[in-house]
Motif scaffolding. Structure first.
Motif, mmCIF file in Angstrom:
data_model
loop_
_atom_site.group_PDB
_atom_site.id
_atom_site.type_symbol
_atom_site.label_atom_id
_atom_site.label_comp_id
_atom_site.label_asym_id
_atom_site.label_seq_id
_atom_site.Cartn_x
_atom_site.Cartn_y
_atom_site.Cartn_z
ATOM 1 N N CYS A 168 0.857 -1.186 0.000
ATOM 2 C CA CYS A 168 0.000 0.000 0.000
ATOM 3 C C CYS A 168 0.894 1.238 0.000
ATOM 4 N N ASN A 169 0.483 2.234 -0.728
ATOM 5 C CA ASN A 169 1.169 3.526 -0.712
ATOM 6 C C ASN A 169 2.641 3.425 -1.118
ATOM 7 N N TYR A 170 2.952 2.460 -1.965
ATOM 8 C CA TYR A 170 4.315 2.291 -2.454
ATOM 9 C C TYR A 170 4.511 3.079 -3.746
ATOM 10 N N THR A 171 5.689 3.679 -3.877
ATOM 11 C CA THR A 171 6.073 4.310 -5.140
ATOM 12 C C THR A 171 6.483 3.222 -6.126
ATOM 13 N N ALA A 172 6.615 3.591 -7.388
ATOM 14 C CA ALA A 172 7.056 2.634 -8.394
ATOM 15 C C ALA A 172 8.446 2.084 -8.046
ATOM 16 N N THR A 173 9.313 2.931 -7.516
ATOM 17 C CA THR A 173 10.661 2.494 -7.136
ATOM 18 C C THR A 173 10.616 1.472 -6.011
ATOM 19 N N GLN A 174 9.748 1.707 -5.026
ATOM 20 C CA GLN A 174 9.617 0.767 -3.903
ATOM 21 C C GLN A 174 9.033 -0.565 -4.367
ATOM 22 N N VAL A 175 8.109 -0.519 -5.306
ATOM 23 C CA VAL A 175 7.540 -1.753 -5.858
ATOM 24 C C VAL A 175 8.638 -2.560 -6.556
ATOM 25 N N GLU A 176 9.457 -1.890 -7.357
ATOM 26 C CA GLU A 176 10.562 -2.572 -8.051
ATOM 27 C C GLU A 176 11.461 -3.286 -7.047
ATOM 28 N N GLU A 177 11.752 -2.610 -5.940
ATOM 29 C CA GLU A 177 12.610 -3.193 -4.907
ATOM 30 C C GLU A 177 11.936 -4.416 -4.280
ATOM 31 N N ALA A 178 10.641 -4.313 -3.986
ATOM 32 C CA ALA A 178 9.910 -5.426 -3.377
ATOM 33 C C ALA A 178 9.870 -6.642 -4.296
ATOM 34 N N LEU A 179 9.721 -6.383 -5.593
ATOM 35 C CA LEU A 179 9.611 -7.476 -6.564
ATOM 36 C C LEU A 179 10.892 -8.304 -6.677
ATOM 37 N N LYS A 180 12.001 -7.766 -6.200
ATOM 38 C CA LYS A 180 13.257 -8.525 -6.222
ATOM 39 C C LYS A 180 13.202 -9.706 -5.253
ATOM 40 N N THR A 181 12.339 -9.592 -4.234
ATOM 41 C CA THR A 181 12.258 -10.622 -3.194
ATOM 42 C C THR A 181 10.991 -11.451 -3.279
ATOM 43 N N LEU A 182 9.899 -10.806 -3.691
ATOM 44 C CA LEU A 182 8.586 -11.439 -3.583
ATOM 45 C C LEU A 182 7.691 -11.020 -4.743
ATOM 46 N N ASP A 183 6.809 -11.923 -5.141
ATOM 47 C CA ASP A 183 5.864 -11.626 -6.214
ATOM 48 C C ASP A 183 4.712 -10.802 -5.632
ATOM 49 N N ILE A 184 4.757 -9.499 -5.834
ATOM 50 C CA ILE A 184 3.717 -8.590 -5.346
ATOM 51 C C ILE A 184 2.576 -8.561 -6.353
ATOM 52 N N VAL A 185 1.331 -8.758 -5.879
ATOM 53 C CA VAL A 185 0.217 -8.836 -6.827
ATOM 54 C C VAL A 185 -0.636 -7.571 -6.864
ATOM 55 N N SER A 186 -0.415 -6.641 -5.899
ATOM 56 C CA SER A 186 -1.268 -5.451 -5.872
ATOM 57 C C SER A 186 -0.585 -4.294 -5.165
ATOM 58 N N ASN A 187 -1.061 -3.081 -5.496
ATOM 59 C CA ASN A 187 -0.622 -1.858 -4.822
ATOM 60 C C ASN A 187 -1.882 -1.070 -4.486
ATOM 61 N N GLN A 188 -2.126 -0.852 -3.196
ATOM 62 C CA GLN A 188 -3.300 -0.105 -2.750
ATOM 63 C C GLN A 188 -2.901 1.361 -2.560
ATOM 64 N N VAL A 189 -3.513 2.225 -3.369
ATOM 65 C CA VAL A 189 -3.110 3.632 -3.414
ATOM 66 C C VAL A 189 -4.340 4.532 -3.562
ATOM 67 N N PRO A 190 -4.224 5.811 -3.179
ATOM 68 C CA PRO A 190 -5.354 6.718 -3.360
ATOM 69 C C PRO A 190 -5.561 7.039 -4.838
ATOM 70 N N TYR A 191 -6.834 7.074 -5.255
ATOM 71 C CA TYR A 191 -7.148 7.419 -6.640
ATOM 72 C C TYR A 191 -8.588 7.874 -6.724
ATOM 73 N N SER A 192 -8.799 8.948 -7.446
ATOM 74 C CA SER A 192 -10.161 9.410 -7.711
ATOM 75 C C SER A 192 -10.155 10.226 -8.997
ATOM 76 N N MET A 193 -11.332 10.637 -9.428
ATOM 77 C CA MET A 193 -11.440 11.474 -10.626
ATOM 78 C C MET A 193 -10.597 12.746 -10.515
ATOM 79 N N ILE A 194 -10.417 13.236 -9.288
ATOM 80 C CA ILE A 194 -9.691 14.496 -9.108
ATOM 81 C C ILE A 194 -8.344 14.303 -8.407
#
Length: 330
Positions: A168-194
């Motif tokens: 959750c709340n991971y940047t693209a860089t942090q996701v890349e780092e996590a993927l080196k160790t574990l298969d991450i299937v989702s990123n929970q982040v804020p998103y809306s029309m605005i």
């Protein structure tokens, strides 16, 4: 049902967001209402529940566990989290808050191997289950190497206590780092029309890596319901007061956007909230949209967001209005 990333976890297009039910529990009536809301969600086909230990300091998870007793475990999906510590001063200081009784408490980001494993055990106990469908780090923790955190989750998956791992709340860089160790299937982040910041890096990465986005605050904390007016008075302690989305000018701009898309809602006999939620489920990679509810009526209103299908012309018109929206500088 949709599939989270490349996992075997199937989820409903919207999930019951269990943050509110854990944060403001002041006695039996509210607890009964919260449990009824969770059951109503399940009964109306929303079988995915997103919670976290910090929501009410265990209260939300306990209520989910109580609500789902007696229902076969493979008939619903639990998404919960780890990584926020209020029991000691270990980790990266995050913010000050208060317990229900008004006493102060400090929250720290902590996702060391030891704490991840202990938090999982605590969550399993509160949720009255022997496995979690998706276990997510709640916020990045600068005091713990990402590899250490993900290795702990990998161990929990091997033990059968967790089916899939998310962040959750991971940047693209942090996701890349996590993927080196574990298969991450989702990123929970804020998103809306605005609030579409994730479209720059996080969303394209999710599409490329075949990960799911689990968007939270799709209604921008109530602003996209159409019920907030420029002269709105917030209660003491309401953190929306002073928030950049809630300045007078941005409330005006948000309502102008809603006025543009209201004819589409009217055409489907839907509320603005239902239209906004429906639109969010149609965005790329957004496989499970989090929508909160505190009672049965709110659940039933949320479920109606899935009762109609937007045509291509309607989607194009909404997308044009959304693209034209700009936040006023604060």
């Amino acid at each position: 049902m949709k599939v989270l990333g490349n996992s075997s976890v199937k989820v409903t297009p919207i999930a019951f967001g269990a943050w509110a039910i854990g944060g403001w529990m002041w006695g039996g009536a509210e607890e009964a209402s919260a449990i009824a809301a969770i059951r109503a969600s399940y009964d109306n086909g929303i079988t995915t529940i997103d919670t976290a230990p910090v929501y009410g300091f265990g209260k939300s998870e306990e209520l989910v566990g109580r609500a789902m007793q007696g229902i076969a475990r493979d008939k619903y999906q639990i998404l919960t989290k780890y990584g926020l510590n209020w029991k000691s001063d270990r980790g990266e200081f995050f913010f000050d808050t208060k317990f229900d009784d008004g006493s102060p408490v400090k929250i720290y980001k902590l996702s060391s191997r030891e704490s991840v494993i202990q938090e999982c055990e605590d969550s399993l106990r509160r949720l009255k289950t022997d496995y979690i469908d998706l276990l997510q780090i709640h916020w990045p923790d600068a005091t713990t190497p990402i590899a250490e955190t993900m290795d702990a989750v990998k161990e929990l998956i091997k033990q059968g206590k967790v089916r899939a791992a998310g962040v959750c709340n991971y940047t693209a860089t942090q996701v890349e780092e996590a993927l080196k160790t574990l298969d991450i299937v989702s990123n929970q982040v804020p998103y809306s029309m605005i609030n579409r910041d994730i479209e720059k890096e996080v969303l394209p990465q999710a599409i490329e890596k075949k990960m799911s986005i689990i968007p939270y605050s799709p209604l921008q904390r109530g602003l996209l319901t159409g019920k907030i007016k420029p002269d709105h008075q917030f209660n003491d302690g309401d953190t929306r007061d002073g928030n950049k989305f809630y300045t007078k000018e941005n409330i005006i701009r948000a309502n102008r956007l809603l006025e543009r898309i209201k004819p589409v809602a009217d055409a489907h006999n839907a509320t603005l909230s239902q239209l906004v939620i429906n639109w969010t489920t149609r965005q790329p990679a957004m496989d499970c949209v989090l929508v909160g509810a505190r009672n049965e009526q709110q659940v039933k209103e949320n479920v109606k967001a899935l009762s109609f299908t937007l045509g291509d012309d309607e989607l194009a018109m909404i997308n044009e209005a959304v693209s034209a929206f700009e936040l006023a500088a604060v």
